[in-house]
Design an enzyme around this catalytic site. Structure first.
Site, PDB file in Angstrom:
ATOM      1  N   CYS A 255     -11.116   2.764 -29.078  1.00 30.92           N
ATOM      2  CA  CYS A 255     -12.513   3.415 -29.391  1.00 30.92           C
ATOM      3  C   CYS A 255     -13.393   3.678 -28.165  1.00 30.92           C
ATOM      4  CB  CYS A 255     -13.295   2.510 -30.562  1.00 30.92           C
ATOM      5  SG  CYS A 255     -12.207   2.269 -31.849  1.00 30.92           S
TER       6      CYS A 255
ATOM      7  N   GLY B 106       0.838  -1.235  -0.042  1.00 28.33           N
ATOM      8  CA  GLY B 106      -0.041  -0.084  -0.108  1.00 28.33           C
ATOM      9  C   GLY B 106       0.856   1.118   0.076  1.00 28.33           C
TER      10      GLY B 106
HETATM   11  N1  LLP Z   1      -1.263  -7.076  -0.623  1.00 27.51           N
HETATM   12  C1  LLP Z   1      -2.573  -7.139  -0.827  1.00 27.51           C
HETATM   13  C2  LLP Z   1      -3.292  -8.235  -0.034  1.00 27.51           C
HETATM   14  C3  LLP Z   1      -3.160  -6.501  -1.587  1.00 27.51           C
HETATM   15  O1  LLP Z   1      -4.531  -6.608  -1.948  1.00 27.51           O
HETATM   16  C4  LLP Z   1      -2.445  -5.648  -2.630  1.00 27.51           C
HETATM   17  C5  LLP Z   1      -2.997  -4.977  -3.488  1.00 27.51           C
HETATM   18  C6  LLP Z   1      -0.995  -5.451  -2.221  1.00 27.51           C
HETATM   19  C7  LLP Z   1      -0.504  -6.275  -1.251  1.00 27.51           C
HETATM   20  C8  LLP Z   1      -0.055  -4.406  -2.999  1.00 27.51           C
HETATM   21  O2  LLP Z   1      -0.287  -3.243  -2.793  1.00 27.51           O
HETATM   22  P1  LLP Z   1       0.671  -2.168  -3.310  1.00 27.51           P
HETATM   23  O3  LLP Z   1       1.789  -2.206  -2.444  1.00 27.51           O
HETATM   24  O4  LLP Z   1       0.716  -2.161  -4.698  1.00 27.51           O
HETATM   25  O5  LLP Z   1      -0.390  -0.971  -3.136  1.00 27.51           O
HETATM   26  N2  LLP Z   1      -4.975  -1.926  -9.529  1.00 27.51           N
HETATM   27  C9  LLP Z   1      -4.821  -0.810  -8.538  1.00 27.51           C
HETATM   28  C10 LLP Z   1      -4.412  -1.217  -7.108  1.00 27.51           C
HETATM   29  C11 LLP Z   1      -4.957  -2.588  -6.699  1.00 27.51           C
HETATM   30  C12 LLP Z   1      -4.295  -2.854  -5.276  1.00 27.51           C
HETATM   31  C13 LLP Z   1      -4.866  -4.253  -4.987  1.00 27.51           C
HETATM   32  N3  LLP Z   1      -4.122  -4.927  -3.941  1.00 27.51           N
HETATM   33  C14 LLP Z   1      -4.257   0.273  -9.187  1.00 27.51           C
HETATM   34  O6  LLP Z   1      -3.846   0.274 -10.129  1.00 27.51           O
HETATM   35  O7  LLP Z   1      -4.073   1.293  -8.626  1.00 27.51           O
END
Ligand code: LLP
Length: 441
Positions: A359, A247
């Site tokens: 598109c 996150g």
């Molecule tokens: N751990 C879990 C359980 C998660 O659900 C996620 C992301 C992460 C780790 C990694 O999070 P990060 O460090 O990347 O923030 N498609 C969206 C982001 C979806 C994130 C889903 N879970 C975007 O493009 O912003």
């Protein structure tokens, strides 16, 4: 915001990993995902080093959903970093890339029976269990295989991190996890401790993505530790592992100001010291960074295909990619920044939308980008911070092949993922066959 090796010379020509981007575009075509190896390795080793300062040493598990291919899995294995997978496909990719599954955690709120069987078969080291139903299914499958699944329960702490609603997961009203409220999580602990084939080792909570403050991360760990104190007194269970998820945000534009990883880890150290009861060992902290590892390593190269003016005077700069390779602006109103190769931004430039080729009117990568006055068709545009959730979320909408991913380092380029060809788009299609019953049934 820029990859570590980004360079723009006196004539504004851009290079990454010691290679001019115009050479990359000529050799590999556009659109092109470029990954700066130095940035990737820097972020991964920085996570490893920061977490190793905890006692016991923590570990990063890279979130494969942000960006995964065989080479990435091999790099993680090489650097001794764990991997968070959320599907059989991610796990299979990792295995094919030479990653040892005992260093993987299998997450996801729906794991099919086939995925559970595959995970047990290859020996996934840790399971992130999301529901009571999954706990029962995993218990049955592990018993069937005569093995034990090491489990962390995914809990929701009731924390609202300030981020886009689509990527927020810590609040109680979510499809993910088991609420630390109304006895829901306690019931899961009791079940996990009782079920055969399940070895409960700890808890997990992921509160959301692109978080730019420290407080929600620390609040999350506090909630996990407080909950652990409850399970210690009610069930004699104290966790060996606390997995605080991913996150941590990144700088997409100059307005984003993410906290330093080291500051977050320092804060966590204090929370652990404060909340671990006397006589108990501090749990091992796992983090699951995705975006903060890969986002800034990635740059997408496009070629300008058309420049036009509409009656309001507004201008559109359309390129040869768009929402098929970067769905994030359309899905989350995500902000990006673009730089034109070999041309000075200049005071005489203009403001116009960076539009994609798909598109859909909503296929706008940047609503108001700044362009050099002498911008022309054929110019090369680099969009920054596209390493996370871009290739990973790419689609074949409009039957446009997905771009290649090329990693660069010290003047050398390696194809991590080949560009799809038109043939790949219909490779899995069946041919038209007339119905046996004829046109009128
Ligand atoms: N751990 C879990 C359980 C998660 O659900 C996620 C992301 C992460 C780790 C990694 O999070 P990060 O460090 O990347 O923030 N498609 C969206 C982001 C979806 C994130 C889903 N879970 C975007 O493009 O912003």
């Amino acid at each position: 915001m820029f990859p570590i090796t980004w360079n723009q010379d006196d004539s504004h020509q851009i290079s990454i990993g010691g290679i001019p981007i115009r050479d990359l575009a000529e050799r590999f075509g556009t659109p092109l995902y470029v990954m700066d190896y130095a940035t990737l390795a820097d972020r991964l080793t920085r996570y490893r080093a920061a977490l190793a300062t905890l006692d016991p040493p923590g570990l990063p598990y890279f979130a494969g959903k942000a960006f995964l291919c065989r080479a990435m899995a091999g790099l993680l294995e090489d650097l001794g970093i764990g991997l968070d997978v959320v599907s059989g496909g991610e796990l299979a990719t990792a295995v094919a890339g030479g990653f040892r599954p005992e260093r993987a955690i299998f997450h996801g709120n729906v794991k099919t029976p086939e995925e559970i069987a595959y995970g047990l078969e290859v020996g996934v080291g840790l399971w992130g269990v999301d529901s009571l139903d999954e706990l029962e299914a995993l218990s049955r499958a592990a018993s069937h295989f005569g093995t034990q699944a090491r489990v962390v329960l995914r809990l929701t702490p009731g924390i609202e991190a300030h981020t886009h609603a689509f990527i927020r997961t810590g609040q109680f009203d979510t499809k993910f996890g088991l609420a630390m409220s109304e006895g829901i999580a306690e019931e899961a602990v009791a079940r996990a401790l009782a079920l055969p084939g399940i070895q409960l080792v700890g808890f997990h909570a992921h509160i959301g993505s692109q978080i730019l403050e420290i407080a929600p991360f620390l609040a999350n760990l506090e909630r996990l530790l407080s909950f652990s104190r409850v399970t210690l007194s009610t069930h004699g269970f104290w966790p060996e592992i606390l997995d605080v998820g991913g996150g941590l945000g990144v700088r997409y534009t100059a307005e984003d100001d993410p906290p330093a990883l080291e500051t977050v880890v320092e804060g966590m150290r204090q929370v652990i010291a404060e909340y671990t009861p006397a006589g108990m060992a501090a749990p091992q902290v796992l983090m699951e960074p995705g975006r903060s590892v890969v986002a800034e390593a990635g740059v997408t190269l496009y070629r300008v295909g058309a420049i036009k003016r509409v009656p309001s005077g507004k201008r559109y700069v359309a390129v040869d990619g768009g929402m098929g390779d970067n769905i994030r602006p359309a899905l989350y109103q995500a902000a990006y920044q673009a730089v034109v190769d070999g041309k000075a931004p200049g005071a005489d430039g203009f403001v116009g939308a960076l539009a994609g080729r798909y598109c859909e009117s909503g296929d706008i990568l940047i609503p108001e980008a700044r362009w050099p006055a002498d911008l022309e068709v054929g110019d090369l545009v680099a969009v920054l911070v596209t390493g996370a959730y871009n290739y990973a979320m790419a689609s074949n909408y409009n039957r446009v092949p997905r771009p290649a991913v090329v990693a660069v380092h010290q003047g050398e380029a390696k194809v991590w993922v080949q560009r799809e060809r038109w043939e790949d788009l219909y490779r899995l299609d069946g041919a038209w066959e007339r119905w046996e019953r004829g046109a009128n049934g």
